[in-house]
Design a protein around this motif. Structure first.
Motif, mmCIF file in Angstrom:
data_model
loop_
_atom_site.group_PDB
_atom_site.id
_atom_site.type_symbol
_atom_site.label_atom_id
_atom_site.label_comp_id
_atom_site.label_asym_id
_atom_site.label_seq_id
_atom_site.Cartn_x
_atom_site.Cartn_y
_atom_site.Cartn_z
ATOM 1 N N SER A 201 2.373 16.909 -12.235
ATOM 2 C CA SER A 201 2.985 16.536 -13.022
ATOM 3 C C SER A 201 4.372 16.667 -12.963
ATOM 4 O O SER A 201 4.498 17.888 -12.583
ATOM 5 N N GLY A 202 5.448 15.708 -12.833
ATOM 6 C CA GLY A 202 6.819 16.041 -12.637
ATOM 7 C C GLY A 202 7.251 16.180 -11.089
ATOM 8 O O GLY A 202 8.425 16.333 -10.894
ATOM 9 N N GLN A 203 6.287 16.459 -10.280
ATOM 10 C CA GLN A 203 6.402 16.277 -8.949
ATOM 11 C C GLN A 203 7.409 15.240 -8.486
ATOM 12 O O GLN A 203 8.280 15.216 -7.369
ATOM 13 N N TYR A 204 7.075 14.063 -8.763
ATOM 14 C CA TYR A 204 7.662 12.945 -8.632
ATOM 15 C C TYR A 204 8.030 11.982 -9.951
ATOM 16 O O TYR A 204 7.402 12.234 -10.840
ATOM 17 N N THR A 205 9.033 11.326 -9.923
ATOM 18 C CA THR A 205 9.058 10.483 -11.261
ATOM 19 C C THR A 205 8.049 9.657 -11.475
ATOM 20 O O THR A 205 7.365 9.308 -10.674
ATOM 21 N N GLY A 206 7.950 8.952 -12.731
ATOM 22 C CA GLY A 206 6.656 8.395 -13.151
ATOM 23 C C GLY A 206 5.423 9.255 -13.440
ATOM 24 O O GLY A 206 5.533 10.375 -12.783
ATOM 25 N N GLN A 207 4.468 8.864 -14.077
ATOM 26 C CA GLN A 207 3.316 9.589 -14.376
ATOM 27 C C GLN A 207 2.498 9.797 -13.181
ATOM 28 O O GLN A 207 2.264 8.608 -12.457
ATOM 29 N N ALA A 208 1.949 10.755 -13.046
ATOM 30 C CA ALA A 208 0.984 11.056 -11.900
ATOM 31 C C ALA A 208 -0.407 10.882 -12.062
ATOM 32 O O ALA A 208 -1.296 11.585 -12.456
ATOM 33 N N ILE A 209 -0.733 9.581 -12.000
ATOM 34 C CA ILE A 209 -2.185 8.942 -12.339
ATOM 35 C C ILE A 209 -2.526 7.745 -11.329
ATOM 36 O O ILE A 209 -1.568 7.478 -10.720
ATOM 37 N N ASP A 210 -3.830 7.417 -11.479
ATOM 38 C CA ASP A 210 -4.059 6.086 -10.745
ATOM 39 C C ASP A 210 -4.090 6.406 -9.249
ATOM 40 O O ASP A 210 -3.656 5.304 -8.349
ATOM 41 N N PRO A 211 -4.739 7.326 -8.742
ATOM 42 C CA PRO A 211 -4.812 7.332 -7.115
ATOM 43 C C PRO A 211 -5.859 6.277 -6.648
ATOM 44 O O PRO A 211 -6.791 6.149 -7.147
ATOM 45 N N MET A 212 -5.198 6.029 -5.426
ATOM 46 C CA MET A 212 -5.967 4.865 -4.702
ATOM 47 C C MET A 212 -6.056 5.213 -3.122
ATOM 48 O O MET A 212 -4.581 5.473 -2.644
ATOM 49 N N VAL A 213 -6.934 5.013 -2.264
ATOM 50 C CA VAL A 213 -6.690 5.429 -0.946
ATOM 51 C C VAL A 213 -7.205 4.278 -0.137
ATOM 52 O O VAL A 213 -8.154 3.525 -0.504
ATOM 53 N N PHE A 214 -6.176 3.643 0.838
ATOM 54 C CA PHE A 214 -6.569 2.568 1.777
ATOM 55 C C PHE A 214 -6.792 3.269 3.111
ATOM 56 O O PHE A 214 -5.672 3.831 3.595
ATOM 57 N N THR A 215 -7.806 2.969 3.907
ATOM 58 C CA THR A 215 -7.747 3.277 5.227
ATOM 59 C C THR A 215 -7.748 2.105 6.367
ATOM 60 O O THR A 215 -8.369 1.140 6.324
ATOM 61 N N ASP A 216 -6.609 2.174 7.094
ATOM 62 C CA ASP A 216 -6.131 1.023 7.965
ATOM 63 C C ASP A 216 -7.202 0.980 9.116
ATOM 64 O O ASP A 216 -8.231 1.911 9.435
ATOM 65 N N ASP A 217 -7.204 -0.338 10.036
ATOM 66 C CA ASP A 217 -7.965 -0.328 10.997
ATOM 67 C C ASP A 217 -7.926 0.671 12.107
ATOM 68 O O ASP A 217 -9.012 1.155 12.889
ATOM 69 N N ASP A 218 -6.758 1.477 12.264
ATOM 70 C CA ASP A 218 -6.650 2.708 12.947
ATOM 71 C C ASP A 218 -6.938 3.932 12.670
ATOM 72 O O ASP A 218 -6.903 4.762 13.392
ATOM 73 N N GLY A 219 -7.643 3.884 11.336
ATOM 74 C CA GLY A 219 -8.313 5.215 10.938
ATOM 75 C C GLY A 219 -7.241 6.146 10.175
ATOM 76 O O GLY A 219 -7.606 7.016 9.477
ATOM 77 N N GLN A 220 -5.895 5.439 9.753
ATOM 78 C CA GLN A 220 -4.951 6.214 9.158
ATOM 79 C C GLN A 220 -5.225 5.890 7.616
ATOM 80 O O GLN A 220 -5.256 4.743 7.272
ATOM 81 N N SER A 221 -5.258 6.687 6.906
ATOM 82 C CA SER A 221 -5.564 6.847 5.490
ATOM 83 C C SER A 221 -4.198 6.979 4.673
ATOM 84 O O SER A 221 -3.479 7.838 4.944
ATOM 85 N N TYR A 222 -4.037 6.101 3.445
ATOM 86 C CA TYR A 222 -2.978 6.177 2.833
ATOM 87 C C TYR A 222 -3.068 6.461 1.258
ATOM 88 O O TYR A 222 -4.137 5.704 0.657
ATOM 89 N N LEU A 223 -2.369 7.271 0.786
ATOM 90 C CA LEU A 223 -2.865 7.489 -0.989
ATOM 91 C C LEU A 223 -1.563 6.698 -1.575
ATOM 92 O O LEU A 223 -0.232 6.961 -1.408
ATOM 93 N N TYR A 224 -1.921 5.996 -2.553
ATOM 94 C CA TYR A 224 -1.093 5.397 -3.440
ATOM 95 C C TYR A 224 -1.377 5.707 -4.844
ATOM 96 O O TYR A 224 -2.337 6.427 -5.288
ATOM 97 N N TRP A 225 -0.270 5.832 -5.595
ATOM 98 C CA TRP A 225 -0.545 6.452 -7.112
ATOM 99 C C TRP A 225 0.793 6.179 -7.907
ATOM 100 O O TRP A 225 1.954 5.699 -7.310
#
Length: 464
Positions: A298-322
């Motif tokens: 919490s507080g590491q970035y602006t906005g509330q640190a909730i609702d993580p989601m991970v998408f993995t692309d066809d090349d195998g790279q995964s991305y974290l959204y929140w």
């Protein structure tokens, strides 16, 4: 911290959520779903609510429809403990005890109500019957006395055992609506598939201030019949840095392991929220905290640190959204539990509030999110499209919104899954529980999501 279960041995670790109509429950079990409860020693008389009070009255095929509705309950996840159960009426209230009298009331979400409305099954007086003990007063059981339902101290006598024993029967008023997918109060569903099977990971709902402490997993082969795999992570014993606010889980697979991303809060009264990650060898856990600390504080970035989601692309790279209020994305390192802070990017679209979700179809990336507040009936899902997982994003419109004519309010915080090997897509989301839900009494639904020829998403008409 969650109160320890008084019947941990009855954990719902496996088994279908549905039972064939007319099949009685085995002793000391209580399968989820719509049921009616018949008295053992007064055959033909059923547990019902009448003018808010719990009673035992005769019910027959010739009884009024209202009487049949009043004698029908949905067995759901225990409001105070996943090892026990709660009984929800057809008008959305819960059976609870107050001053030792059984009555039905709306769930306020506080700990006292949840405990009063949670019951644990015991062996009944005859084979195939059961007795319901109080979660917070385990020495007391539901019994009928002078046609009323009371919570009385257990007596080891034939009369008491008979008065407190019931048979599960087919419901007098069967369920007619499609939803919810799993009985009970759940929200923020993450729906995905692993190895040809669907898995559903929701927030456990029904808590004031969304203060739930644990996550459950459900799985299915057809999105209709679900197996409850029980608790897969509990903030109390399993997470050293969080003890409440178990929100919005998301699970991703990589490296032969399964990673559960989740939101958590500290001691009650502290509103800080953090994002953590847990790991398991199976999609149904048990999961263990991978870091022993938050992944994002919490507080590491602006906005509330909730609702993580991970998408993995066809090349195998995964991305974290929140993020709530601000949407962020960062590529995850191969270990799935770390990232380079210098690569965090803000991608907040107009109208964004929370619950980011990303998918890819025909080389188009779809960034989806929820608008407005989850306590509002106007909570809804919007989306944008872009050429990469990082955008840039072009807002396209609304995918899912309220349908008041069907009693559907606040549909949002969704996820999307594609049926393996097809171009068939499904959207899972929560909404106010029908008919008496609100922003903390929500349920999970699943509908088809279809695309137009140009790749835009057709508005989803939510089904009751």
């Amino acid at each position: 911290m969650r109160i320890p279960s008084v019947l941990a041995v009855l954990a719902l670790s496996a088994g279908p959520l549905t039972v064939s109509p007319g099949v009685s429950a085995a002793a000391a079990t209580l399968p989820a779903g719509v049921r009616s409860f018949e008295s053992v020693n007064q055959p033909g008389s059923y547990v019902r609510h009448q003018e808010s009070l719990g009673r035992l009255t005769p019910v027959t095929a010739g009884s009024s429809q209202q009487t049949k509705l009043d004698a029908t309950f949905t067995v759901v996840n225990g409001l105070a403990s996943p090892s026990c159960y709660s009984l929800q009426t057809r008008n959305g209230l819960f059976l609870r005890h107050r001053d030792w009298r059984l009555r039905v009331d709306a769930n306020t979400g506080d700990s006292a109500f949840r405990a009063d409305a949670t019951f644990c099954p015991q062996d009944g007086s005859v084979a195939g019957s059961l007795s319901l003990s109080s979660y917070n007063y385990p020495a007391r059981r539901i019994r009928h006395r002078d046609s009323g339902l009371w919570l009385d101290t257990y007596q080891d006598s034939p009369n008491f055992r008979a008065d407190s024993s019931f048979r599960l029967k087919s419901p007098w008023a069967p369920k007619v609506n499609k939803g919810p997918v799993v009985p009970g109060l759940f929200a923020d569903p993450h729906l995905t598939s692993f190895n040809g099977r669907y898995y559903l990971y929701p927030t456990t709902d029904g808590y004031a201030s969304w203060s739930g402490t644990y996550y459950k997993a459900f799985s299915s082969t057809d999105l209709v019949n679900w197996t409850d795999h029980g608790v897969i992570l509990d903030h109390g014993p399993d997470v050293s840095w969080a003890d409440n606010s178990a929100w919005a889980p998301a699970v991703a697979a990589k490296n032969g392991s399964y990673y559960l991303y989740f939101s958590g809060g500290l001691a009650r009264g502290d509103t800080s929220k953090h994002i953590g990650v847990a790991v398991a060898d199976s999609p149904t856990g048990p999961f263990r905290d991978a870091l022993g600390r938050p992944l994002i504080r919490s507080g590491q970035y602006t906005g509330q640190a909730i609702d993580p989601m991970v998408f993995t692309d066809d090349d195998g790279q995964s991305y974290l959204y929140w993020g709530q209020g601000a949407a962020r994305v960062v590529p995850l390192n191969p270990d799935m539990v770390s990232f380079d802070p210098a690569r965090v990017r803000v991608i907040t679209p107009p109208g964004y509030n929370e619950a980011a979700f990303v998918l890819k179809r025909n080389d188009i990336y779809y960034f989806m999110w929820s608008e407005n507040d989850t306590r509002s009936e106007d909570y809804r899902v919007a989306y944008a499209t872009g050429p990469t997982p990082l955008g840039p994003w072009t807002k396209r419109g609304i995918v899912l919104q309220k349908r008041l004519g069907a009693g559907i309010k606040g549909p949002g915080h969704h996820s999307v899954v594609r049926a393996p090997g097809t171009d068939t897509w499904h959207i899972a989301y929560h909404r106010f529980a029908i008919p008496a839900g609100n922003g903390t009494n929500r349920e999970v639904a699943i509908d088809r999501m279809e695309f137009n020829a140009d790749g835009t998403i057709r508005p989803v008409v939510p089904t009751p």
